[in-house]
Design a protein around this motif. Structure first.
Motif, PDB file in Angstrom:
ATOM      1  N   GLY A 199      18.059  19.399 -16.884  1.00 50.81           N
ATOM      2  CA  GLY A 199      16.694  19.343 -17.358  1.00 50.81           C
ATOM      3  C   GLY A 199      15.775  19.140 -16.098  1.00 50.81           C
ATOM      4  O   GLY A 199      14.758  19.318 -16.205  1.00 50.81           O
ATOM      5  N   ASP A 204      18.200  24.284 -15.984  1.00 50.32           N
ATOM      6  CA  ASP A 204      17.535  24.392 -17.458  1.00 50.32           C
ATOM      7  C   ASP A 204      18.685  24.353 -18.716  1.00 50.32           C
ATOM      8  O   ASP A 204      19.026  25.194 -19.333  1.00 50.32           O
ATOM      9  CB  ASP A 204      16.984  25.558 -17.521  1.00 50.32           C
ATOM     10  CG  ASP A 204      15.994  25.647 -18.682  1.00 50.32           C
ATOM     11  OD1 ASP A 204      16.110  24.773 -19.493  1.00 50.32           O
ATOM     12  OD2 ASP A 204      15.389  26.590 -19.305  1.00 50.32           O
ATOM     13  N   GLU A 230      18.734  21.338 -20.634  1.00 53.65           N
ATOM     14  CA  GLU A 230      18.567  20.286 -21.917  1.00 53.65           C
ATOM     15  C   GLU A 230      18.063  20.843 -23.112  1.00 53.65           C
ATOM     16  O   GLU A 230      17.938  20.314 -24.184  1.00 53.65           O
ATOM     17  CB  GLU A 230      17.556  19.423 -21.220  1.00 53.65           C
ATOM     18  CG  GLU A 230      17.926  18.438 -20.286  1.00 53.65           C
ATOM     19  CD  GLU A 230      18.899  17.552 -20.730  1.00 53.65           C
ATOM     20  OE1 GLU A 230      19.560  17.547 -21.832  1.00 53.65           O
ATOM     21  OE2 GLU A 230      19.195  16.500 -19.941  1.00 53.65           O
ATOM     22  N   ARG A 231      17.863  22.220 -23.084  1.00 53.61           N
ATOM     23  CA  ARG A 231      17.770  22.972 -24.482  1.00 53.61           C
ATOM     24  C   ARG A 231      18.659  23.284 -25.231  1.00 53.61           C
ATOM     25  O   ARG A 231      18.836  23.419 -26.431  1.00 53.61           O
ATOM     26  CB  ARG A 231      16.394  23.857 -24.424  1.00 53.61           C
ATOM     27  CG  ARG A 231      15.184  23.758 -23.765  1.00 53.61           C
ATOM     28  CD  ARG A 231      14.602  25.132 -23.718  1.00 53.61           C
ATOM     29  NE  ARG A 231      13.100  24.534 -23.322  1.00 53.61           N
ATOM     30  CZ  ARG A 231      12.593  24.354 -22.045  1.00 53.61           C
ATOM     31  NH1 ARG A 231      13.113  24.344 -21.108  1.00 53.61           N
ATOM     32  NH2 ARG A 231      11.172  23.845 -21.930  1.00 53.61           N
ATOM     33  N   GLU A 272      20.789  21.566 -28.915  1.00 54.44           N
ATOM     34  CA  GLU A 272      21.554  22.442 -29.983  1.00 54.44           C
ATOM     35  C   GLU A 272      23.251  22.581 -30.089  1.00 54.44           C
ATOM     36  O   GLU A 272      23.849  22.444 -31.347  1.00 54.44           O
ATOM     37  CB  GLU A 272      21.277  23.758 -29.508  1.00 54.44           C
ATOM     38  CG  GLU A 272      19.781  24.122 -29.457  1.00 54.44           C
ATOM     39  CD  GLU A 272      19.367  25.505 -29.016  1.00 54.44           C
ATOM     40  OE1 GLU A 272      20.211  26.234 -28.845  1.00 54.44           O
ATOM     41  OE2 GLU A 272      18.138  25.800 -29.270  1.00 54.44           O
ATOM     42  N   GLN A 290      16.185  18.097 -32.463  1.00 52.92           N
ATOM     43  CA  GLN A 290      15.326  16.916 -32.003  1.00 52.92           C
ATOM     44  C   GLN A 290      15.843  15.499 -31.986  1.00 52.92           C
ATOM     45  O   GLN A 290      15.717  14.794 -31.201  1.00 52.92           O
ATOM     46  CB  GLN A 290      14.029  17.208 -32.829  1.00 52.92           C
ATOM     47  CG  GLN A 290      12.860  16.041 -32.266  1.00 52.92           C
ATOM     48  CD  GLN A 290      12.283  16.318 -31.077  1.00 52.92           C
ATOM     49  OE1 GLN A 290      12.262  17.623 -30.601  1.00 52.92           O
ATOM     50  NE2 GLN A 290      11.650  15.329 -30.374  1.00 52.92           N
ATOM     51  N   LEU A 309      17.757  14.894 -28.930  1.00 54.77           N
ATOM     52  CA  LEU A 309      16.997  14.628 -27.863  1.00 54.77           C
ATOM     53  C   LEU A 309      16.700  13.121 -27.902  1.00 54.77           C
ATOM     54  O   LEU A 309      16.570  12.519 -26.933  1.00 54.77           O
ATOM     55  CB  LEU A 309      15.821  15.486 -27.870  1.00 54.77           C
ATOM     56  CG  LEU A 309      15.843  17.114 -27.248  1.00 54.77           C
ATOM     57  CD1 LEU A 309      14.590  17.777 -27.351  1.00 54.77           C
ATOM     58  CD2 LEU A 309      16.054  16.680 -25.624  1.00 54.77           C
ATOM     59  N   ASP A 346      14.083  13.263 -15.980  1.00 54.76           N
ATOM     60  CA  ASP A 346      13.365  13.839 -17.266  1.00 54.76           C
ATOM     61  C   ASP A 346      14.087  12.937 -18.572  1.00 54.76           C
ATOM     62  O   ASP A 346      13.454  13.358 -19.612  1.00 54.76           O
ATOM     63  CB  ASP A 346      13.912  15.121 -17.245  1.00 54.76           C
ATOM     64  CG  ASP A 346      15.266  15.456 -17.770  1.00 54.76           C
ATOM     65  OD1 ASP A 346      16.334  14.842 -17.431  1.00 54.76           O
ATOM     66  OD2 ASP A 346      15.455  16.250 -18.663  1.00 54.76           O
ATOM     67  N   THR A 392       8.332  16.602 -16.829  1.00 57.10           N
ATOM     68  CA  THR A 392       8.072  16.860 -18.291  1.00 57.10           C
ATOM     69  C   THR A 392       8.073  18.414 -18.053  1.00 57.10           C
ATOM     70  O   THR A 392       7.556  19.245 -19.216  1.00 57.10           O
ATOM     71  CB  THR A 392       6.536  16.517 -18.604  1.00 57.10           C
ATOM     72  OG1 THR A 392       5.534  17.155 -17.674  1.00 57.10           O
ATOM     73  CG2 THR A 392       6.681  14.946 -18.505  1.00 57.10           C
ATOM     74  N   GLY A 426      10.405  20.508 -19.150  1.00 55.88           N
ATOM     75  CA  GLY A 426      11.614  20.634 -20.019  1.00 55.88           C
ATOM     76  C   GLY A 426      10.858  20.166 -21.339  1.00 55.88           C
ATOM     77  O   GLY A 426       9.827  20.288 -21.517  1.00 55.88           O
ATOM     78  N   PRO A 427      11.813  19.672 -22.203  1.00 55.12           N
ATOM     79  CA  PRO A 427      11.582  19.357 -23.315  1.00 55.12           C
ATOM     80  C   PRO A 427      10.940  18.022 -23.616  1.00 55.12           C
ATOM     81  O   PRO A 427      10.572  17.421 -24.590  1.00 55.12           O
ATOM     82  CB  PRO A 427      12.613  19.407 -24.316  1.00 55.12           C
ATOM     83  CG  PRO A 427      13.846  19.251 -23.347  1.00 55.12           C
ATOM     84  CD  PRO A 427      13.325  19.766 -21.875  1.00 55.12           C
ATOM     85  N   THR A 428      11.051  17.090 -22.544  1.00 56.47           N
ATOM     86  CA  THR A 428      10.827  15.828 -22.587  1.00 56.47           C
ATOM     87  C   THR A 428       8.904  15.668 -22.646  1.00 56.47           C
ATOM     88  O   THR A 428       8.480  15.867 -21.549  1.00 56.47           O
ATOM     89  CB  THR A 428      11.167  14.841 -21.470  1.00 56.47           C
ATOM     90  OG1 THR A 428      12.688  15.218 -21.300  1.00 56.47           O
ATOM     91  CG2 THR A 428      11.184  13.324 -21.747  1.00 56.47           C
TER      92      THR A 428
END
Length: 223
Positions: free
Chosen positions: A25, A29, A31-32, A36, A52, A55, A181, A200, A202-204
């Motif tokens: 992350g 890449d 962290e996505r 899942e 979610q 996370l 992250d 930030t 990524g998804p955080t």
């Protein structure tokens, strides 16, 4: 005009004698992908989770904690092979489209030009870190300066892996700069008394990383 609340990211970088990057992350890449995979596997074991949920519960935490939580909530027996399967599924998904986070190579090039050392300190296993860095062509840039939660007694949010990295690199904790992250990573850096920037890109969301100042692009370190 309000006075600045602290040094800019570029000033924080300039003051650092060692830059400590998280891996997933921040450099790569993943962290996505990871949430899942965990959500699917936890649901298969009888603990319905969404990406979610994953996370929010597990971002930045070590794999033994993840496994313990899945075991505690699953409706079927879960043994150590669950982690083996998890790592294999993440690796396969990542291999299909390996990517670094934007700006990684620009930042590493700049650090090398300045003569500023850098390293990785991650909650991931050594095998996972090596796989991720190799797939993205970064391994040679970090080889010999890769530190994992496997190396220490306690993973993030404990400060152990960051303190271990600083000690191995011969730099006092307060002269390091951590780029993280995850909330657990920010907590770990603060517990180690290291300056830390939350990433930030990524998804955080930024609010998860408070009270650390945040950057949305790694190239913010250079301007």
């Amino acid at each position: 005009m309000n006075a600045p609340l602290g040094p800019s990211p570029a000033q924080a970088l300039a003051a650092a004698r060692l830059v400590v990057f998280d891996c997933d992350g921040v450099l790569v890449d993943t962290e996505r992908i990871g949430p899942e995979v965990v959500a699917a596997m936890a649901t298969e074991a009888g603990w319905p989770l969404t990406p979610q949920d994953v996370l929010e519960r597990f971002l930045g935490t070590p794999e033994p904690y993840l496994l313990a939580q899945v075991r505690a909530h699953a409706r079927v027996p879960v043994d150590d092979s669950w982690l083996v399967d998890y790592r294999a599924r993440v690796a396969a998904a990542f291999d299909a489209a390996p990517h670094t986070m934007p700006g990684v190579r620009d930042v590493l090039d700049s650090l090398e030009e300045r003569g500023t050392p850098y390293c990785v300190a991650s909650s991931g296993s050594h095998s996972r870190i090596r796989h991720s860095l190799t797939a993205t062509g970064l391994w040679d840039r970090f080889a010999g300066r890769v530190f994992s939660a496997e190396d220490v007694a306690a993973g993030k949010p404990a400060p152990d892996v960051f303190l271990h990295a600083a000690a191995e690199c011969g730099v006092p904790a307060e002269q390091c700069l951590v780029v993280e992250d995850s909330p657990a990573g920010v907590q770990a850096a603060r517990a180690a008394r290291m300056p830390v920037l939350g990433y930030t890109g990524g998804p955080t969301p930024a609010e998860w990383l408070a009270p650390a100042p945040t950057i949305s692009d790694l190239r913010d370190l250079l301007t």
